[in-house]
Scaffold this active site. Structure first.
Site, PDB file in Angstrom:
ATOM      1  N   THR A 167       0.837  -1.196   0.000  1.00  0.00           N
ATOM      2  CA  THR A 167       0.000   0.000   0.000  1.00  0.00           C
ATOM      3  C   THR A 167       0.877   1.253   0.000  1.00  0.00           C
ATOM      4  O   THR A 167       1.923   1.262   0.652  1.00  0.00           O
ATOM      5  CB  THR A 167      -0.897  -0.013   1.259  1.00  0.00           C
ATOM      6  OG1 THR A 167      -1.728  -1.176   1.203  1.00  0.00           O
ATOM      7  CG2 THR A 167      -1.774   1.224   1.350  1.00  0.00           C
ATOM      8  N   ASP A 221       6.220  -4.156  -1.521  1.00  0.00           N
ATOM      9  CA  ASP A 221       5.642  -3.029  -0.777  1.00  0.00           C
ATOM     10  C   ASP A 221       6.708  -1.968  -0.521  1.00  0.00           C
ATOM     11  O   ASP A 221       7.912  -2.250  -0.551  1.00  0.00           O
ATOM     12  CB  ASP A 221       5.076  -3.531   0.560  1.00  0.00           C
ATOM     13  CG  ASP A 221       4.106  -2.539   1.199  1.00  0.00           C
ATOM     14  OD1 ASP A 221       3.857  -1.463   0.625  1.00  0.00           O
ATOM     15  OD2 ASP A 221       3.580  -2.857   2.286  1.00  0.00           O
ATOM     16  N   ASP A 258       8.520   3.360   5.055  1.00  0.00           N
ATOM     17  CA  ASP A 258       8.764   4.733   5.495  1.00  0.00           C
ATOM     18  C   ASP A 258      10.230   4.934   5.858  1.00  0.00           C
ATOM     19  O   ASP A 258      10.767   6.029   5.687  1.00  0.00           O
ATOM     20  CB  ASP A 258       7.858   5.057   6.680  1.00  0.00           C
ATOM     21  CG  ASP A 258       6.403   4.949   6.285  1.00  0.00           C
ATOM     22  OD1 ASP A 258       5.991   5.699   5.380  1.00  0.00           O
ATOM     23  OD2 ASP A 258       5.692   4.081   6.823  1.00  0.00           O
ATOM     24  N   GLY A 308       2.944   4.333   7.427  1.00  0.00           N
ATOM     25  CA  GLY A 308       2.621   5.734   7.163  1.00  0.00           C
ATOM     26  C   GLY A 308       1.252   5.874   6.500  1.00  0.00           C
ATOM     27  O   GLY A 308       0.552   6.860   6.699  1.00  0.00           O
ATOM     28  N   GLY A 309       0.859   4.849   5.749  1.00  0.00           N
ATOM     29  CA  GLY A 309      -0.455   4.856   5.096  1.00  0.00           C
ATOM     30  C   GLY A 309      -1.522   4.158   5.935  1.00  0.00           C
ATOM     31  O   GLY A 309      -2.668   4.023   5.503  1.00  0.00           O
ATOM     32  N   THR A 332       4.413   4.284  -3.680  1.00  0.00           N
ATOM     33  CA  THR A 332       5.379   3.456  -4.402  1.00  0.00           C
ATOM     34  C   THR A 332       4.696   2.157  -4.851  1.00  0.00           C
ATOM     35  O   THR A 332       4.858   1.720  -6.000  1.00  0.00           O
ATOM     36  CB  THR A 332       6.608   3.146  -3.518  1.00  0.00           C
ATOM     37  OG1 THR A 332       6.964   4.317  -2.785  1.00  0.00           O
ATOM     38  CG2 THR A 332       7.786   2.687  -4.354  1.00  0.00           C
ATOM     39  N   GLU A 339      -0.411  -5.361   6.019  1.00  0.00           N
ATOM     40  CA  GLU A 339       0.888  -5.486   5.328  1.00  0.00           C
ATOM     41  C   GLU A 339       1.735  -6.556   6.001  1.00  0.00           C
ATOM     42  O   GLU A 339       2.359  -7.392   5.327  1.00  0.00           O
ATOM     43  CB  GLU A 339       1.616  -4.142   5.336  1.00  0.00           C
ATOM     44  CG  GLU A 339       0.935  -3.108   4.455  1.00  0.00           C
ATOM     45  CD  GLU A 339       1.521  -1.712   4.548  1.00  0.00           C
ATOM     46  OE1 GLU A 339       1.233  -0.907   3.659  1.00  0.00           O
ATOM     47  OE2 GLU A 339       2.258  -1.417   5.500  1.00  0.00           O
TER      48      GLU A 339
HETATM   49  C1  5RP Z   1       1.597   2.087   4.121  1.00  0.00           C
HETATM   50  C2  5RP Z   1       3.075   1.875   4.108  1.00  0.00           C
HETATM   51  C3  5RP Z   1       3.821   2.429   2.942  1.00  0.00           C
HETATM   52  O1  5RP Z   1       4.553   1.392   2.368  1.00  0.00           O
HETATM   53  C4  5RP Z   1       4.746   3.511   3.419  1.00  0.00           C
HETATM   54  O2  5RP Z   1       3.999   4.489   4.122  1.00  0.00           O
HETATM   55  C5  5RP Z   1       5.490   4.169   2.248  1.00  0.00           C
HETATM   56  O3  5RP Z   1       4.604   4.891   1.479  1.00  0.00           O
HETATM   57  P1  5RP Z   1       5.019   5.601   0.115  1.00  0.00           P
HETATM   58  O4  5RP Z   1       5.351   4.520  -0.854  1.00  0.00           O
HETATM   59  O5  5RP Z   1       3.780   6.381  -0.266  1.00  0.00           O
HETATM   60  O6  5RP Z   1       6.191   6.501   0.393  1.00  0.00           O
HETATM   61  O7  5RP Z   1       3.653   1.297   4.974  1.00  0.00           O
HETATM   62  O8  5RP Z   1       1.014   1.641   5.316  1.00  0.00           O
END
Ligand code: 5RP
Length: 222
Positions: free
Chosen positions: A32, A85, A88, A100-101, A35, A107
């Site tokens: 999620t 995946d 952060d 972060g998401g 990226t 996950e």
């Molecule tokens: C979501 C996550 C994401 O992998 C992490 O926040 C990185 O996000 P991005 O690819 O938008 O930088 O752990 O729960």
């Protein structure tokens, strides 16, 4: 390359990495975030070359569905060939902070069901030591205050993430200032607090491969 272009380039590198490892009956775990979204968009171009995907969030499931990728519930899936995946923060030991998401629990579950965990990130995510990024902790709503107090006793400063309910109906505490010098021990200690669903330290089960997108367009593998 700007940060988004680095994310796209590392997503492309992940696709190249997994392609020779896929069979027609392979099921892929999908993460999620921004990226992972680039990876989903590219994965759609090879959707005839694997069977299905297991999503780590409702947002990822919706994006996969929009692209016509067949979705499978984890309960119905065989061992997943690979999980791809973002993160952060990631260290040279391939340990990560994630969440972060807000999708950290699913996950971690989908990653644990996968033979191989491929972490994809732009180079800004590489750190010497975890802990500058506030540590996400998913918490059962009724336990929010007692978990926050336990996190303070562990040295952190928890903040409730405003306006967020996870896909599992829970809350997120973002913990600032936690000493993560020993990420494996801290992951276990936090996960052992009653009311914690899981924390965003991915150290007991680090990634198997980390692909990092650099500003000059190259991709480095850890
Ligand atoms: C979501 C996550 C994401 O992998 C992490 O926040 C990185 O996000 P991005 O690819 O938008 O930088 O752990 O729960």
């Amino acid at each position: 390359m700007n940060q988004d272009e680095q994310k796209r380039s590392v997503a492309r590198a992940a696709l190249d990495y997994i392609l020779p490892r896929l069979a027609n009956d392979s099921v892929i775990g999908v993460g999620t975030g921004s990226t992972a979204n680039h990876f989903i968009d590219l994965l759609a171009t090879i959707r005839g070359q694997f069977d299905a995907a297991v999503a780590s969030s409702e947002a990822t499931a919706a994006r996969l569905r929009d692209h016509g990728v067949r979705l499978m519930e984890l309960t119905a899936a065989p061992e997943l060939a690979v999980y791809v995946d973002g993160a952060d923060e990631v260290t040279a030991e391939r340990m990560m902070i994630k969440g972060g998401g807000g999708a950290l629990t699913r996950e971690k579950i989908v990653a644990s069901a996968s033979r191989e965990f491929v972490c994809i990130a732009d180079a800004s995510k590489l750190v010497d030591r975890l802990g500058r990024f506030p540590l996400p902790v998913e918490v059962i709503p009724m336990a929010r205050s007692i978990v926050a107090r336990a996190l303070v006793r562990l040295g952190g400063t928890p903040e409730l993430r405003p306006g967020i309910t996870t896909d599992n109906g829970n809350l997120i505490l973002d913990v600032h200032g936690m000493d993560l010098a020993d990420p494996v021990t801290m992951e276990a200690r936090i996960n052992n607090i009653p009311g914690v669903v899981t924390c965003g330290i991915f150290a007991a089960r680090p990634a198997d491969v980390v692909l990092l997108g650099n500003a000059d367009g190259t991709v480095r593998r850890l």
